[in-house]
Design an enzyme around this catalytic site. Structure first.
Site, PDB file in Angstrom:
ATOM      1  N   SER A 145      67.670  40.522  37.506  1.00  0.00           N
ATOM      2  CA  SER A 145      68.014  39.160  37.093  1.00  0.00           C
ATOM      3  C   SER A 145      69.350  39.232  36.362  1.00  0.00           C
ATOM      4  O   SER A 145      69.721  40.281  35.823  1.00  0.00           O
ATOM      5  CB  SER A 145      66.947  38.630  36.137  1.00  0.00           C
ATOM      6  OG  SER A 145      67.450  37.542  35.395  1.00  0.00           O
ATOM      7  N   TYR A 161      62.655  43.228  29.632  1.00  0.00           N
ATOM      8  CA  TYR A 161      62.235  44.224  30.628  1.00  0.00           C
ATOM      9  C   TYR A 161      63.251  44.453  31.748  1.00  0.00           C
ATOM     10  O   TYR A 161      63.287  45.519  32.339  1.00  0.00           O
ATOM     11  CB  TYR A 161      60.878  43.835  31.219  1.00  0.00           C
ATOM     12  CG  TYR A 161      59.751  43.959  30.201  1.00  0.00           C
ATOM     13  CD1 TYR A 161      59.559  45.141  29.491  1.00  0.00           C
ATOM     14  CD2 TYR A 161      58.891  42.893  29.938  1.00  0.00           C
ATOM     15  CE1 TYR A 161      58.549  45.264  28.549  1.00  0.00           C
ATOM     16  CE2 TYR A 161      57.871  43.005  29.006  1.00  0.00           C
ATOM     17  CZ  TYR A 161      57.701  44.189  28.313  1.00  0.00           C
ATOM     18  OH  TYR A 161      56.701  44.308  27.384  1.00  0.00           O
TER      19      TYR A 161
HETATM   20  P1  NAD Z   1      59.259  33.107  44.035  1.00  0.00           P
HETATM   21  O1  NAD Z   1      58.272  32.593  43.036  1.00  0.00           O
HETATM   22  O2  NAD Z   1      59.903  32.142  44.958  1.00  0.00           O
HETATM   23  O3  NAD Z   1      58.565  34.228  44.941  1.00  0.00           O
HETATM   24  C1  NAD Z   1      57.824  35.249  44.329  1.00  0.00           C
HETATM   25  C2  NAD Z   1      57.118  36.096  45.380  1.00  0.00           C
HETATM   26  O4  NAD Z   1      56.394  37.100  44.688  1.00  0.00           O
HETATM   27  C3  NAD Z   1      56.091  35.346  46.209  1.00  0.00           C
HETATM   28  O5  NAD Z   1      56.085  35.920  47.500  1.00  0.00           O
HETATM   29  C4  NAD Z   1      54.776  35.660  45.486  1.00  0.00           C
HETATM   30  O6  NAD Z   1      53.675  35.563  46.356  1.00  0.00           O
HETATM   31  C5  NAD Z   1      55.031  37.073  45.075  1.00  0.00           C
HETATM   32  N1  NAD Z   1      54.292  37.527  43.904  1.00  0.00           N
HETATM   33  C6  NAD Z   1      54.245  36.931  42.692  1.00  0.00           C
HETATM   34  N2  NAD Z   1      53.532  37.682  41.835  1.00  0.00           N
HETATM   35  C7  NAD Z   1      53.114  38.777  42.534  1.00  0.00           C
HETATM   36  C8  NAD Z   1      52.319  39.904  42.210  1.00  0.00           C
HETATM   37  N3  NAD Z   1      51.824  40.073  40.987  1.00  0.00           N
HETATM   38  N4  NAD Z   1      52.083  40.809  43.183  1.00  0.00           N
HETATM   39  C9  NAD Z   1      52.574  40.650  44.433  1.00  0.00           C
HETATM   40  N5  NAD Z   1      53.332  39.601  44.794  1.00  0.00           N
HETATM   41  C10 NAD Z   1      53.589  38.674  43.849  1.00  0.00           C
HETATM   42  O7  NAD Z   1      60.323  33.905  43.162  1.00  0.00           O
HETATM   43  P2  NAD Z   1      61.790  34.412  43.527  1.00  0.00           P
HETATM   44  O8  NAD Z   1      62.761  33.397  43.068  1.00  0.00           O
HETATM   45  O9  NAD Z   1      61.821  34.882  44.910  1.00  0.00           O
HETATM   46  O10 NAD Z   1      61.942  35.614  42.496  1.00  0.00           O
HETATM   47  C11 NAD Z   1      61.706  36.981  42.807  1.00  0.00           C
HETATM   48  C12 NAD Z   1      62.049  37.779  41.575  1.00  0.00           C
HETATM   49  O11 NAD Z   1      63.430  37.586  41.255  1.00  0.00           O
HETATM   50  C13 NAD Z   1      61.245  37.352  40.342  1.00  0.00           C
HETATM   51  O12 NAD Z   1      60.938  38.480  39.574  1.00  0.00           O
HETATM   52  C14 NAD Z   1      62.215  36.460  39.618  1.00  0.00           C
HETATM   53  O13 NAD Z   1      61.969  36.382  38.233  1.00  0.00           O
HETATM   54  C15 NAD Z   1      63.527  37.170  39.906  1.00  0.00           C
HETATM   55  N6  NAD Z   1      64.655  36.276  39.709  1.00  0.00           N
HETATM   56  C16 NAD Z   1      64.870  35.256  40.557  1.00  0.00           C
HETATM   57  C17 NAD Z   1      65.967  34.422  40.343  1.00  0.00           C
HETATM   58  C18 NAD Z   1      66.319  33.319  41.304  1.00  0.00           C
HETATM   59  O14 NAD Z   1      67.417  32.781  41.183  1.00  0.00           O
HETATM   60  N7  NAD Z   1      65.453  32.951  42.217  1.00  0.00           N
HETATM   61  C19 NAD Z   1      66.816  34.644  39.245  1.00  0.00           C
HETATM   62  C20 NAD Z   1      66.553  35.701  38.396  1.00  0.00           C
HETATM   63  C21 NAD Z   1      65.462  36.524  38.640  1.00  0.00           C
END
Ligand code: NAD
Length: 264
Positions: A145, A161
């Site tokens: 992130s 973290y």
């Molecule tokens: P999202 O919520 O759209 O997708 C999350 C995915 O993870 C889904 O497929 C869900 O089913 C799966 N998932 C959730 N918890 C899980 C678990 N305990 N075990 C297995 N699968 C699990 O989120 P995203 O935007 O794709 O984010 C992915 C990662 O990137 C996250 O950690 C998020 O915090 C980080 N992030 C995203 C952004 C962004 O701009 N989207 C920015 C900073 C950080």
């Protein structure tokens, strides 16, 4: 194997891949010709995602796994062995940690964030490395992130973290260089996924504004003037996973449209 025999396709494992950035990473790797193992928690959404990935003409094994569960993660790597007998690429991704200020978080929340955000990646990396060492090729990509460079308001678990993960990735790059294995962190700023939409909805509710206002304000703070597309992050992951990126390791790459104003 003779020169004329086709090379087996590389195998990539992408965790938390039923939607969002995990799916986009898997999709870019499938488009680049990798066979895949993918997991997420919800079996139906995962199967639908696997179907879309198979449309690239690659093999895809999908199994429901909670990445915060150490035993389930071991089973996932067992599936990689059973189904493909090799692992070339790991994309370690997980659901985002719950939002909260420092005052909001009790021990239980810290512990859950530790298991979900830090230990899911640590354990996946630990399971992946021996499999890659065996073949002398490996690409480790951890989804982080922008909080690795600049703390995010109201996301204290991420602020704590994710930088720890950056330290793990850098250490691995040093330890694994001699094995031909690279380790890199790819950090989204604001990419248009359910996670970001739900964080925006939460902020709108807390501040009594509309979701559209909250999003417009956030977009105005990004030099590119918009949220990123998941495929834009997937493309960066696929490049780091490629043979062409073999001399690129220990890096923390922001995919943020210029959002974070610090030097690299
Ligand atoms: P999202 O919520 O759209 O997708 C999350 C995915 O993870 C889904 O497929 C869900 O089913 C799966 N998932 C959730 N918890 C899980 C678990 N305990 N075990 C297995 N699968 C699990 O989120 P995203 O935007 O794709 O984010 C992915 C990662 O990137 C996250 O950690 C998020 O915090 C980080 N992030 C995203 C952004 C962004 O701009 N989207 C920015 C900073 C950080």
């Amino acid at each position: 194997m003779t020169a004329s025999e086709p090379q087996p396709r590389r195998v990539a494992l992408v965790t938390a891949a039923s939607q969002g950035l995990g799916f986009a990473s898997a999709d870019a790797l499938a488009a680049a010709g990798h066979d895949l193992v993918v997991c997420a928690r919800d079996p139906e959404r995962l199967e639908a995602a696997a179907g879309r990935l198979r449309a690239h003409g690659v093999e895809v094994a999908a199994t429901p796994v909670d990445v915060a569960d150490a035993t389930a993660l071991e089973g996932l790597f067992g599936l990689v062995d059973e189904r493909f007998g090799r692992l070339d690429v790991l994309v370690s991704n997980a659901g985002g940690p719950p939002p909260g200020t420092f005052a909001d978080l009790d021990d239980a929340a810290w512990q859950r964030g530790f298991e979900l955000t830090l230990m899911s990646a640590v354990r996946s990396l630990r399971l992946a490395v021996p499999r890659m060492r065996a073949s002398g090729f490996g690409r480790l990509v951890v989804i982080g992130s922008s909080s690795v460079r600049q703390p995010l308001p109201g996301l204290v678990l991420s602020n704590a973290y994710r930088p720890a993960l950056a330290g793990v990735v850098k250490s691995l790059a040093v330890e694994l260089g001699p094995d031909g294995i690279t380790a890199n962190l790819v950090s989204p700023g604001r990419i248009d996924t359910d996670r970001v939409r739900s964080l925006d909805a939460g902020r709108a509710e807390r501040t009594g504004r509309s979701v559209e206002e909250v999003r417009a304000e956030a977009e105005a703070s990004i030099p590119m003037g918009r949220y990123g597309e998941p495929a834009e992050l997937g493309a960066a992951v696929a490049f780091l996973a490629s043979e062409a990126a073999g001399y690129l390791t220990g890096q923390s790459l922001l995919v943020d449209g210029g959002l974070v104003p610090t030097l690299p």
